[in-house]
Design a protein around this motif. Structure first.
Motif: not given
Length: 326
Positions: A19, A21, A221-222
């Motif tokens: 993850e 940001l 978060w991705t």
């Protein structure tokens, strides 16, 4: 990086998932700490399509409006609470001002009104839901050789508009309009599927819109993924097995040794894998140097893609740091 997983992939690569940001689109001034949320969307039958509002009475309007407003707010709050910007976790919800925009288009809050709200509630910015609209529809597909429904799905389309107001400014700090459509199938290839009620479809549609705007306001978060080269019976294969077990430093040693090889393609692959290691350590500058070196040895397609992805992270880094520094 807050989580990491590595999945085996048949063929040339294994895939690392983690993850990252990503920055918000809006960058609030440093003095903004407390957000105030206000609903100014017109409470009107006209926000629904002519077909959808046919036969609707005032009670039904209030029920739908409550469902929509609450869903938007829940989606927005869901994202704010998960943001690393802790000062935005608990916005203050202001009383509704639904009559403000009912009769006039683009009627913005005045400088005096914004200042009064912020002074009274000890806030620093007003996030205002200015408008929403909704349309329900459905589509059918029929089999070519028979008058039988092959596919049928419902769709919920909406349009939502937000303004941000800051005290001391005569104009909105930011304006944002989004349009979304969600599809809910109940027949796929002739098979009847389970699908939500109309109210549930509306709720999901506007909850998604609230989340989308939340991601516009705060960093989120991705999920990201990177490819590691692996071989069949060579050193890359051994390094891949080490990363599968979480033994990254041992794998790094193997990749470093491979950079002395006479095989330029192998060197490029090793440098790519080393770059992934350093990116996972959040050392983006070293990762960037290693990717450039990898491309000097061989212009592998996967490395080019990695170059683009890493460039995006590097460009976003300064903005993310600025947004979460307080």
């Amino acid at each position: 990086m807050i989580s990491l997983g590595l999945h085996g992939c048949a063929g040339m690569y294994s895939v690392v998932e983690f993850e990252v940001l990503e920055p918000a689109t809006v960058s609030f001034p440093d003095q903004v700490s407390q957000l105030l949320i206000l609903n100014r969307a017109p409470l009107s039958f006209s926000v629904f399509s002519e077909e959808d509002r046919e036969g609707m009475d005032k009670r039904q309007l209030l029920i739908l409006d409550t469902l929509i407003s609450n869903s938007i707010n829940r989606g927005l709050l869901h994202v704010l609470k998960q943001s690393p910007i802790e000062r935005f976790h608990r916005p203050i919800w202001l009383d509704e001002r639904r009559g403000d925009t009912a009769l006039m288009e683009d009627l913005v809050l005045t400088k005096r009104e914004v200042a009064a709200m912020c002074d009274y509630m000890d806030g620093d910015a007003v996030i205002s839901l200015e408008f929403y609209s909704m349309d329900l529809d459905s589509d059918y597909d029929y089999y070519i050789d028979a008058p039988v429904v092959q596919n049928h799905y419902y769709q919920v389309s909406n349009n939502v508009q937000w303004f941000i107001y800051l005290p001391g400014s005569p104009r909105p700090f930011d304006k944002y309009t989004m349009a979304d459509t969600l599809y809910f199938p109940d027949v796929i290839n002739g098979e009847v599927m389970e699908f939500p009620t109309t109210l549930e479809m509306i709720r999901k549609s506007f909850f998604k819109s609230g989340m989308k705007y939340g991601r516009y306001l705060v960093p989120v978060w991705t999920q990201a993924s990177r490819s590691l080269y692996k071989g069949k019976k060579d050193s890359l294969r051994r390094a891949s097995k080490l990363t599968d077990r979480g033994e990254w430093k041992q794998a790094l040693s193997i990749w470093e040794n491979l950079t002395a090889s006479d095989d330029s393609t192998l060197v490029s692959k090793a440098l790519n894998n080393m770059a992934v290691y350093y990116e996972l350590e959040d050392n983006l500058d070293t990762a960037s140097i290693l990717v450039n070196q990898a491309l000097e040895y061989d212009t592998l397609e996967a490395v080019w893609f990695y170059r683009e992805e890493l460039d995006t992270r590097i460009e976003n880094r300064k903005e993310v740091i600025n947004q979460v520094k307080y």
